[in-house]
Enzyme design. Structure first.
Site, PDB file in Angstrom:
ATOM      1  N   TYR A 186       0.869  -1.177   0.000  1.00  0.00           N
ATOM      2  CA  TYR A 186       0.000   0.000   0.000  1.00  0.00           C
ATOM      3  C   TYR A 186       0.900   1.220   0.000  1.00  0.00           C
ATOM      4  O   TYR A 186       2.072   1.133  -0.368  1.00  0.00           O
ATOM      5  CB  TYR A 186      -0.882  -0.116   1.267  1.00  0.00           C
ATOM      6  CG  TYR A 186      -2.055   0.796   1.349  1.00  0.00           C
ATOM      7  CD1 TYR A 186      -2.974   0.912   0.298  1.00  0.00           C
ATOM      8  CD2 TYR A 186      -2.285   1.550   2.502  1.00  0.00           C
ATOM      9  CE1 TYR A 186      -4.066   1.757   0.411  1.00  0.00           C
ATOM     10  CE2 TYR A 186      -3.383   2.383   2.612  1.00  0.00           C
ATOM     11  CZ  TYR A 186      -4.267   2.489   1.561  1.00  0.00           C
ATOM     12  OH  TYR A 186      -5.348   3.314   1.672  1.00  0.00           O
ATOM     13  N   ARG A 242      -5.990  10.641 -10.758  1.00  0.00           N
ATOM     14  CA  ARG A 242      -5.328  11.292  -9.614  1.00  0.00           C
ATOM     15  C   ARG A 242      -4.903  10.202  -8.633  1.00  0.00           C
ATOM     16  O   ARG A 242      -5.537   9.975  -7.622  1.00  0.00           O
ATOM     17  CB  ARG A 242      -6.306  12.284  -8.953  1.00  0.00           C
ATOM     18  CG  ARG A 242      -5.658  13.252  -8.005  1.00  0.00           C
ATOM     19  CD  ARG A 242      -6.301  13.161  -6.630  1.00  0.00           C
ATOM     20  NE  ARG A 242      -5.909  11.951  -5.947  1.00  0.00           N
ATOM     21  CZ  ARG A 242      -6.479  11.474  -4.846  1.00  0.00           C
ATOM     22  NH1 ARG A 242      -7.503  12.064  -4.304  1.00  0.00           N
ATOM     23  NH2 ARG A 242      -6.045  10.359  -4.259  1.00  0.00           N
ATOM     24  N   LYS A 256      -5.958  -1.873  -2.691  1.00  0.00           N
ATOM     25  CA  LYS A 256      -7.052  -1.613  -1.742  1.00  0.00           C
ATOM     26  C   LYS A 256      -7.864  -2.882  -1.497  1.00  0.00           C
ATOM     27  O   LYS A 256      -8.289  -3.151  -0.374  1.00  0.00           O
ATOM     28  CB  LYS A 256      -7.958  -0.500  -2.277  1.00  0.00           C
ATOM     29  CG  LYS A 256      -7.241   0.837  -2.341  1.00  0.00           C
ATOM     30  CD  LYS A 256      -7.865   1.874  -1.452  1.00  0.00           C
ATOM     31  CE  LYS A 256      -6.918   3.045  -1.285  1.00  0.00           C
ATOM     32  NZ  LYS A 256      -7.351   4.080  -0.397  1.00  0.00           N
ATOM     33  N   GLU A 267     -12.176   5.374  -6.407  1.00  0.00           N
ATOM     34  CA  GLU A 267     -10.859   5.624  -5.835  1.00  0.00           C
ATOM     35  C   GLU A 267     -10.004   6.430  -6.803  1.00  0.00           C
ATOM     36  O   GLU A 267      -9.901   6.079  -7.980  1.00  0.00           O
ATOM     37  CB  GLU A 267     -10.194   4.263  -5.560  1.00  0.00           C
ATOM     38  CG  GLU A 267      -8.934   4.335  -4.755  1.00  0.00           C
ATOM     39  CD  GLU A 267      -9.167   4.773  -3.307  1.00  0.00           C
ATOM     40  OE1 GLU A 267     -10.056   4.214  -2.642  1.00  0.00           O
ATOM     41  OE2 GLU A 267      -8.441   5.688  -2.857  1.00  0.00           O
ATOM     42  N   ASP A 268      -9.415   7.475  -6.297  1.00  0.00           N
ATOM     43  CA  ASP A 268      -8.401   8.247  -7.020  1.00  0.00           C
ATOM     44  C   ASP A 268      -8.875   8.773  -8.381  1.00  0.00           C
ATOM     45  O   ASP A 268      -8.126   8.749  -9.366  1.00  0.00           O
ATOM     46  CB  ASP A 268      -7.093   7.441  -7.117  1.00  0.00           C
ATOM     47  CG  ASP A 268      -6.432   7.306  -5.744  1.00  0.00           C
ATOM     48  OD1 ASP A 268      -7.033   7.743  -4.738  1.00  0.00           O
ATOM     49  OD2 ASP A 268      -5.313   6.776  -5.664  1.00  0.00           O
ATOM     50  N   ASP A 325     -13.755   6.843  -1.560  1.00  0.00           N
ATOM     51  CA  ASP A 325     -12.851   6.672  -0.429  1.00  0.00           C
ATOM     52  C   ASP A 325     -12.043   7.936  -0.134  1.00  0.00           C
ATOM     53  O   ASP A 325     -11.742   8.243   1.009  1.00  0.00           O
ATOM     54  CB  ASP A 325     -11.906   5.512  -0.743  1.00  0.00           C
ATOM     55  CG  ASP A 325     -11.211   5.007   0.494  1.00  0.00           C
ATOM     56  OD1 ASP A 325     -11.858   4.969   1.551  1.00  0.00           O
ATOM     57  OD2 ASP A 325     -10.023   4.661   0.401  1.00  0.00           O
ATOM     58  N   ASP A 326     -11.688   8.657  -1.170  1.00  0.00           N
ATOM     59  CA  ASP A 326     -10.859   9.849  -0.976  1.00  0.00           C
ATOM     60  C   ASP A 326     -11.656  10.995  -0.364  1.00  0.00           C
ATOM     61  O   ASP A 326     -11.096  11.863   0.284  1.00  0.00           O
ATOM     62  CB  ASP A 326     -10.246  10.274  -2.311  1.00  0.00           C
ATOM     63  CG  ASP A 326      -9.470   9.131  -2.924  1.00  0.00           C
ATOM     64  OD1 ASP A 326      -8.502   8.683  -2.300  1.00  0.00           O
ATOM     65  OD2 ASP A 326      -9.878   8.643  -3.997  1.00  0.00           O
ATOM     66  N   ASN A 345      -0.438  11.602   0.271  1.00  0.00           N
ATOM     67  CA  ASN A 345       0.285  10.361  -0.020  1.00  0.00           C
ATOM     68  C   ASN A 345       0.915  10.410  -1.406  1.00  0.00           C
ATOM     69  O   ASN A 345       0.424  11.144  -2.251  1.00  0.00           O
ATOM     70  CB  ASN A 345      -0.699   9.176   0.015  1.00  0.00           C
ATOM     71  CG  ASN A 345      -1.282   8.981   1.383  1.00  0.00           C
ATOM     72  OD1 ASN A 345      -0.577   8.944   2.366  1.00  0.00           O
ATOM     73  ND2 ASN A 345      -2.608   8.876   1.444  1.00  0.00           N
TER      74      ASN A 345
END
Ligand SMILES: O=C([O-])CC(=O)C(=O)O
Ligand SMILES: [Mg+2]
Length: 627
Positions: free
Chosen positions: A175, A228, A246, A318-319, A341-342, A483
């Site tokens: 991760y 992203r 994930k 996600e992202d 999630d973000d 991150n």
């Protein structure tokens, strides 16, 4: 069908321990191998064979007609799925069932493995130790990543056993931060594909593509369009590393069984010039599709998954880049079981960290003033969840609560005077104030008690800004959430040094403990990995059909409640990651309870003890005996 294949059907009925699904996609498929022998003329398994599957995998009442054969009309295409008992070399090459040197003598006889393995027998525990010794011998984090992902391709249970038994050591490998580097070099290190790739080439036939996935009973999808990836920007289809990572954590940290998980990368092109120039890039070499073309592909995907897996398929976005992330969440939260999630997962973990930090610094939510550096998904998501909780606990309006939270973006402080030019997700936080052009002037003007970094840019918490924060707070709270580690707003060492050890610090990617003048400080990891695995498990075990914001509030409260006085004494505002499976079970139980209370749960009757139920549903990576 001849009598031999009928006999084979009988064996399937009696043996589900080593069953597997194979996908004969070739049109002229007419044989399968069984126990090392070829069996001719097997074309289609009767649907009733499915009744003998391990039904515990249909947690929360999945659909029985998983292959869609019963419901197919005469015009509809069906895929001739069939199953066989794996044996011999095929068993060794099947990561779901392979045990390698841990096959015992009897299994080696029964499953035609004699001679295919060296004579020694190793226990699973010894295998775990061996794998760890190997991984530790690599110096580069990326080499460790390649080695452990290679294990996933060979032996799934061993991979999860290694991971579960060594969470703290291996989380940074599978991760953040290492998964970030892996995504950047995904083409270079590409071996066997993981997950499902859906590109513009698959437009109009996404449901057929889903049918190629070998598992029919999927319950959790993590999907990215790669625009992203962490704080690393557009990595195109190479963002696949994120859904794969994930979902690995859904299994290891949450206890969702691997077969229920489907990682998806949607490829609409990339605007990353470097990837165009990379000969090993594995995605479409075109500029990102936008507008209608983009929306249509996502829409087709969202409806195909619901068509294929039913109402209770959980889709985690996600992202995605800001502009799509908010839009997609708003669009699909009404019709699908989705969360981002973000925005929401990160918000819940940060709220939990703030709640725990307040037990150290004193005061309550409504007494705080917050400054966020970064006003994207994470920043505004966290702000909104904190405002919601503040409004609820302090019994003030959400508008009043929002006034305690201030955002700084690339143009400086978000203020009322900028309202018209602001993206909609920032507008709730455009309060009356003189312009402040950067973080330092904002900190000096607003004197926040809590500083949260969600900028996606490393090194943006400057020494001056942190020293200013420390000058009017006895215990400043500093969360540097971006991150991977390279994008963290400051390091743990900087935060403790610049505040003379007085701050409460947490970061998105892990930092090692820091010793200054003989005193050791333990930074916390405020990462959504604390929340999404439990959230997912809670949805699956309750058969939830929608995700409500209150489910994130409750997840945050539960996580914060698991921080003990002993943790706080060490400055830790999150419980240790080594307890994560228990933490996830608690979160799952409370999320499920909320889903039941809100009338969103379909698994009935409601289990009396949801915590015990959540724990009983958690996947165990121990090998199972074969006959
Ligand atoms: O993946 C992580 O570590 C947290 C996260 O969702 C992100 O930074 O995008
Ligand atoms: Mg993310």
């Amino acid at each position: 069908m001849n009598s031999f294949s009928r006999a084979v059907r009988g064996i399937w009925v009696h043996d589900s321990s080593v069953e597997r699904v194979i996908a004969p996609q070739v049109a002229n498929f007419s044989s399968i191998s069984f126990s090392g022998k070829k069996i001719e003329g097997v074309q289609q398994v009767q649907p009733d064979v499915m009744a003998n599957r391990d039904m515990s995998s249909l947690i929360g009442g999945g659909v029985r007609d998983v292959f869609g054969e019963d419901s197919a009309t005469e015009e509809q295409i069906i895929t001739p799925w069939t199953r066989a008992v794996a044996s011999g070399v095929e068993l060794l090459r099947d990561p779901r069932y392979n045990k390698g040197t841990a096959f015992n003598e009897k299994e080696r006889d029964t499953h035609y493995l004699r001679g295919l393995l060296p004579p020694a027998y190793l226990t699973q525990d010894l295998q775990v130790k061996r794998i760890l010794d190997n991984i530790r011998s690599y110096e580069e984090p990326l080499q460790k990543y390649i080695a452990i992902m290679d294990l996933l391709e060979r032996n799934e249970r061993l991979f999860y056993k290694v991971l579960i038994d060594n969470i703290e050591e291996l989380l940074p490998v599978v991760y953040t931060p290492t998964v970030g580097e892996a995504c950047q070099k995904y083409g270079l290190i590409f071996q066997r594909p993981h997950g499902l790739y859906i590109s513009l080439k698959e437009r109009g036939r996404i449901q057929d593509v889903l049918k190629n996935w070998p598992e029919k009973n999927v319950r959790v999808i993590v999907v990215t369009d790669g625009e992203r990836i962490l704080g690393l920007g557009d990595l195109g289809v190479q963002g696949m590393g994120i859904p794969v990572g994930k979902l690995g954590l859904y299994v290891a940290l949450g206890g969702i069984r691997p077969s229920l998980c489907l990682p998806v990368a949607i490829d609409v092109g990339t605007n990353n010039q470097k990837l165009f120039e990379d000969p090993y890039y594995i995605g479409l070499r075109q500029k990102r599709a936008t507008g209608q073309e983009y929306d249509d592909l996502i829409h087709e995907f969202m409806f195909a998954v619901k068509q294929e897996y039913g109402e209770k398929i959980l889709v985690q976005f996600e992202d995605f880049a800001n502009h799509n992330a908010f839009k997609l969440l708003a669009k699909y939260r009404e019709t699908h079981l989705v969360f981002n999630d973000d925005i929401q997962g990160t918000a819940a973990v940060a709220l939990a960290g703030v709640l725990a930090a307040l037990r150290l610094t004193g005061g309550n939510l409504a007494d705080q003033r917050y400054v966020f550096l970064g006003a994207g998904e994470a920043g505004t998501g966290i702000a909104e969840l904190i405002a919601t909780e503040t409004s609820r606990t302090a019994k003030i309006s959400i508008e009043e609560a929002r006034k305690k939270l201030w955002l700084v973006d690339s143009q400086g402080l978000v203020t009322k005077s900028r309202f018209e030019s602001l993206q909609h997700f920032k507008q709730n936080y455009a309060h009356e104030h003189e312009p402040c052009e950067d973080l330092l002037s904002t900190v000096k003007a607003l004197k926040p008690t809590i500083l949260i970094g969600t900028s996606g840019k490393g090194g943006t918490f400057t020494k001056e800004a942190i020293e200013a924060l420390a000058s009017f707070n006895e215990k400043p709270v500093i969360f540097a959430l971006s991150n991977p580690t390279s994008q963290s707003e400051c390091t743990a060492e900087q935060a403790y040094t610049w505040t003379k050890g007085r701050c409460v610090f947490a970061s998105g990617s892990p930092f090692n403990p820091v010793t200054i003048d003989g005193k050791t400080y333990y930074p916390g990891q405020s990462n959504n990995a604390y929340i999404f695995p439990g959230m997912g498990l809670g949805c699956v075990i309750s058969g939830a059909i929608r995700v409500h914001d209150d489910m994130f509030l409750v997840a945050a409260e539960t996580l914060a409640s698991l921080v003990t006085k002993e943790h706080l004494k060490e400055g830790l505002v999150f419980p240790p990651l080594q307890d994560i499976r228990k933490i996830s079970a608690h979160i799952a139980a409370d999320v499920a309870a909320k889903a039941y209370d809100l009338g969103l749960a379909t698994r009935l009757p409601r289990p009396a003890d949801l915590l015990a139920y959540a724990e009983s549903c958690q996947y165990s990576p121990l090998y199972r005996p074969f006959r």
